[in-house]
Motif scaffolding. Sequence first.
Motif, PDB file in Angstrom:
ATOM      1  N   ILE A 120      -7.706   3.090  -3.501  1.00 47.00           N
ATOM      2  CA  ILE A 120      -8.636   2.568  -2.505  1.00 47.00           C
ATOM      3  C   ILE A 120      -9.346   3.691  -1.755  1.00 47.00           C
ATOM      4  O   ILE A 120     -10.425   3.478  -1.226  1.00 47.00           O
ATOM      5  CB  ILE A 120      -7.968   1.562  -1.531  1.00 47.00           C
ATOM      6  CG1 ILE A 120      -6.725   2.151  -0.876  1.00 47.00           C
ATOM      7  CG2 ILE A 120      -7.633   0.270  -2.251  1.00 47.00           C
ATOM      8  CD1 ILE A 120      -6.053   1.230   0.138  1.00 47.00           C
ATOM      9  N   THR A 137       0.856  -1.182   0.000  1.00 46.80           N
ATOM     10  CA  THR A 137       0.000   0.000   0.000  1.00 46.80           C
ATOM     11  C   THR A 137       0.893   1.232   0.000  1.00 46.80           C
ATOM     12  O   THR A 137       2.086   1.157   0.337  1.00 46.80           O
ATOM     13  CB  THR A 137      -0.948   0.035   1.216  1.00 46.80           C
ATOM     14  OG1 THR A 137      -0.167   0.069   2.413  1.00 46.80           O
ATOM     15  CG2 THR A 137      -1.878  -1.170   1.233  1.00 46.80           C
ATOM     16  N   LYS A 161      -3.197   0.487  -3.587  1.00 46.67           N
ATOM     17  CA  LYS A 161      -2.878  -0.873  -3.131  1.00 46.67           C
ATOM     18  C   LYS A 161      -2.515  -1.741  -4.324  1.00 46.67           C
ATOM     19  O   LYS A 161      -3.082  -1.602  -5.412  1.00 46.67           O
ATOM     20  CB  LYS A 161      -4.091  -1.467  -2.420  1.00 46.67           C
ATOM     21  CG  LYS A 161      -3.891  -2.836  -1.810  1.00 46.67           C
ATOM     22  CD  LYS A 161      -5.163  -3.262  -1.077  1.00 46.67           C
ATOM     23  CE  LYS A 161      -4.958  -4.554  -0.342  1.00 46.67           C
ATOM     24  NZ  LYS A 161      -6.178  -4.942   0.416  1.00 46.67           N
TER      25      LYS A 161
END
Length: 144
Positions: free
Chosen positions: A124, A102, A140
């Motif tokens: 995200i 991430t 991500k």
Amino acid sequence: MITHTIGLSGPMLDEVADIWLSSNLEAHAFIDPMYWKNYYDGAKKAISKAELFIFESDGHVKGFLGMDGNYIAGLFVAAKFRDQGIGSQLIAAAKSTHSVLTLSVYEKNSRAYRFYIQQGFHEISHDLDEVTDEFAVRMKWERD
């Protein structure tokens, strides 16, 4: 050559921290430069303890990627070595040791955003960074 290490000290730490500062100043012109300069010592301390992937050749650091667990805390390539595939190689190295990655990238840093999309990351969320008052995109990547 990419080296994977936990922590860093000495002249290499200084070189990495200087790349961190100069890259942030250049990539984030929309943020007050004093923000980065004031955070330099804290960033250097964090780098000294972080999981790092360091791209080095000819005895000099040309770029690095810092991790905090599965979070890419930063990916930086010295200005004169950009567009040579170093960032892609650093991402590939991180992907080889992590099944999920991430990161957060400022919305206004369109170059970095496009790079991460090309590397297989997807959005995200969008969140306001209350410290800088800028929007950041959380992204991500997951191994298939």
